[in-house]
Design a protein around this motif. Sequence first.
Motif, PDB file in Angstrom:
ATOM      1  N   SER A  53      23.656  86.719  29.960  1.00 25.97           N
ATOM      2  CA  SER A  53      22.575  85.860  30.467  1.00 25.97           C
ATOM      3  C   SER A  53      23.067  84.755  31.395  1.00 25.97           C
ATOM      4  O   SER A  53      22.431  84.467  32.409  1.00 25.97           O
ATOM      5  CB  SER A  53      21.779  85.262  29.310  1.00 25.97           C
ATOM      6  OG  SER A  53      22.618  84.480  28.489  1.00 25.97           O
ATOM      7  N   ASP A  54      24.212  84.142  31.080  1.00 24.63           N
ATOM      8  CA  ASP A  54      24.726  83.058  31.931  1.00 24.63           C
ATOM      9  C   ASP A  54      25.115  83.549  33.318  1.00 24.63           C
ATOM     10  O   ASP A  54      24.953  82.847  34.308  1.00 24.63           O
ATOM     11  CB  ASP A  54      25.900  82.358  31.262  1.00 24.63           C
ATOM     12  CG  ASP A  54      27.051  83.303  30.928  1.00 24.63           C
ATOM     13  OD1 ASP A  54      26.783  84.459  30.528  1.00 24.63           O
ATOM     14  OD2 ASP A  54      28.217  82.895  31.069  1.00 24.63           O
ATOM     15  N   GLU A  57      21.442  84.990  35.238  1.00 22.22           N
ATOM     16  CA  GLU A  57      20.234  84.188  35.402  1.00 22.22           C
ATOM     17  C   GLU A  57      19.807  84.007  36.866  1.00 22.22           C
ATOM     18  O   GLU A  57      18.614  84.025  37.168  1.00 22.22           O
ATOM     19  CB  GLU A  57      20.352  82.843  34.696  1.00 22.22           C
ATOM     20  CG  GLU A  57      21.400  81.921  35.259  1.00 22.22           C
ATOM     21  CD  GLU A  57      21.535  80.644  34.430  1.00 22.22           C
ATOM     22  OE1 GLU A  57      20.576  80.291  33.721  1.00 22.22           O
ATOM     23  OE2 GLU A  57      22.601  80.036  34.493  1.00 22.22           O
ATOM     24  N   LYS A  58      20.768  83.882  37.770  1.00 24.18           N
ATOM     25  CA  LYS A  58      20.390  83.683  39.180  1.00 24.18           C
ATOM     26  C   LYS A  58      20.057  85.000  39.894  1.00 24.18           C
ATOM     27  O   LYS A  58      19.598  84.987  41.027  1.00 24.18           O
ATOM     28  CB  LYS A  58      21.472  82.914  39.925  1.00 24.18           C
ATOM     29  CG  LYS A  58      22.827  83.563  39.959  1.00 24.18           C
ATOM     30  CD  LYS A  58      23.831  82.638  40.624  1.00 24.18           C
ATOM     31  CE  LYS A  58      25.226  83.182  40.435  1.00 24.18           C
ATOM     32  NZ  LYS A  58      26.250  82.278  40.928  1.00 24.18           N
ATOM     33  N   TYR A  59      20.289  86.133  39.233  1.00 25.94           N
ATOM     34  CA  TYR A  59      20.033  87.438  39.837  1.00 25.94           C
ATOM     35  C   TYR A  59      18.831  88.159  39.231  1.00 25.94           C
ATOM     36  O   TYR A  59      18.577  89.309  39.555  1.00 25.94           O
ATOM     37  CB  TYR A  59      21.265  88.337  39.695  1.00 25.94           C
ATOM     38  CG  TYR A  59      22.515  87.743  40.301  1.00 25.94           C
ATOM     39  CD1 TYR A  59      22.565  87.405  41.651  1.00 25.94           C
ATOM     40  CD2 TYR A  59      23.637  87.503  39.518  1.00 25.94           C
ATOM     41  CE1 TYR A  59      23.703  86.854  42.201  1.00 25.94           C
ATOM     42  CE2 TYR A  59      24.792  86.965  40.067  1.00 25.94           C
ATOM     43  CZ  TYR A  59      24.807  86.642  41.411  1.00 25.94           C
ATOM     44  OH  TYR A  59      25.944  86.092  41.956  1.00 25.94           O
ATOM     45  N   SER A  61      14.637  87.834  38.275  1.00 24.87           N
ATOM     46  CA  SER A  61      13.393  87.090  38.465  1.00 24.87           C
ATOM     47  C   SER A  61      12.270  87.834  37.753  1.00 24.87           C
ATOM     48  O   SER A  61      12.478  88.899  37.176  1.00 24.87           O
ATOM     49  CB  SER A  61      13.094  86.935  39.964  1.00 24.87           C
ATOM     50  OG  SER A  61      12.945  88.205  40.572  1.00 24.87           O
ATOM     51  N   THR A  71      18.293  91.917  40.952  1.00 27.56           N
ATOM     52  CA  THR A  71      18.854  92.097  42.286  1.00 27.56           C
ATOM     53  C   THR A  71      20.038  93.063  42.202  1.00 27.56           C
ATOM     54  O   THR A  71      20.488  93.410  41.108  1.00 27.56           O
ATOM     55  CB  THR A  71      19.368  90.764  42.869  1.00 27.56           C
ATOM     56  OG1 THR A  71      20.458  90.314  42.075  1.00 27.56           O
ATOM     57  CG2 THR A  71      18.272  89.720  42.944  1.00 27.56           C
ATOM     58  N   GLU A  73      23.133  92.505  42.729  1.00 27.40           N
ATOM     59  CA  GLU A  73      24.264  91.901  42.039  1.00 27.40           C
ATOM     60  C   GLU A  73      24.140  92.067  40.526  1.00 27.40           C
ATOM     61  O   GLU A  73      25.110  92.353  39.834  1.00 27.40           O
ATOM     62  CB  GLU A  73      24.400  90.418  42.403  1.00 27.40           C
ATOM     63  CG  GLU A  73      24.826  90.178  43.830  1.00 27.40           C
ATOM     64  CD  GLU A  73      23.670  90.222  44.833  1.00 27.40           C
ATOM     65  OE1 GLU A  73      22.516  90.505  44.427  1.00 27.40           O
ATOM     66  OE2 GLU A  73      23.923  89.997  46.017  1.00 27.40           O
ATOM     67  N   ALA A  74      22.930  91.888  40.013  1.00 28.84           N
ATOM     68  CA  ALA A  74      22.689  92.070  38.573  1.00 28.84           C
ATOM     69  C   ALA A  74      22.953  93.512  38.167  1.00 28.84           C
ATOM     70  O   ALA A  74      23.560  93.779  37.130  1.00 28.84           O
ATOM     71  CB  ALA A  74      21.259  91.665  38.219  1.00 28.84           C
TER      72      ALA A  74
END
Length: 103
Positions: A53-54, A57-59, A61, A71, A73-74
């Motif tokens: 999760s850490d 989180e930015k990848y 939505s 995304t 990257e995820a």
Amino acid sequence: RRFLHTHFIAARDRHFAMEPIASIIPHMETLDDLARKLGISKRAVRFRVDALSDLLEKYISRGERNRLIFTGEAVLLLRRLEELRLEERLPIRQAAVRLRGEL
């Protein structure tokens, strides 16, 4: 996008196989898409997302009807987690620790 296409053509002209970069990093994937690609259940994907999760989180939505959207990257991070889990026969949490060490 033009660079990706040009890069692929140049690589192909050198007579070796190379996947186009766009196929390695897909634009967006849903939870269903990701489960299908990884060959695991949606519940298993959620467990892996929780383990990372850490990093994710930015990848990630939320899309229409609050669906998870990943995304490229995820997708790459989750795919690598699954590779580590299978190749090294590690539990998911340990594979996540190993992945963090690679980054």
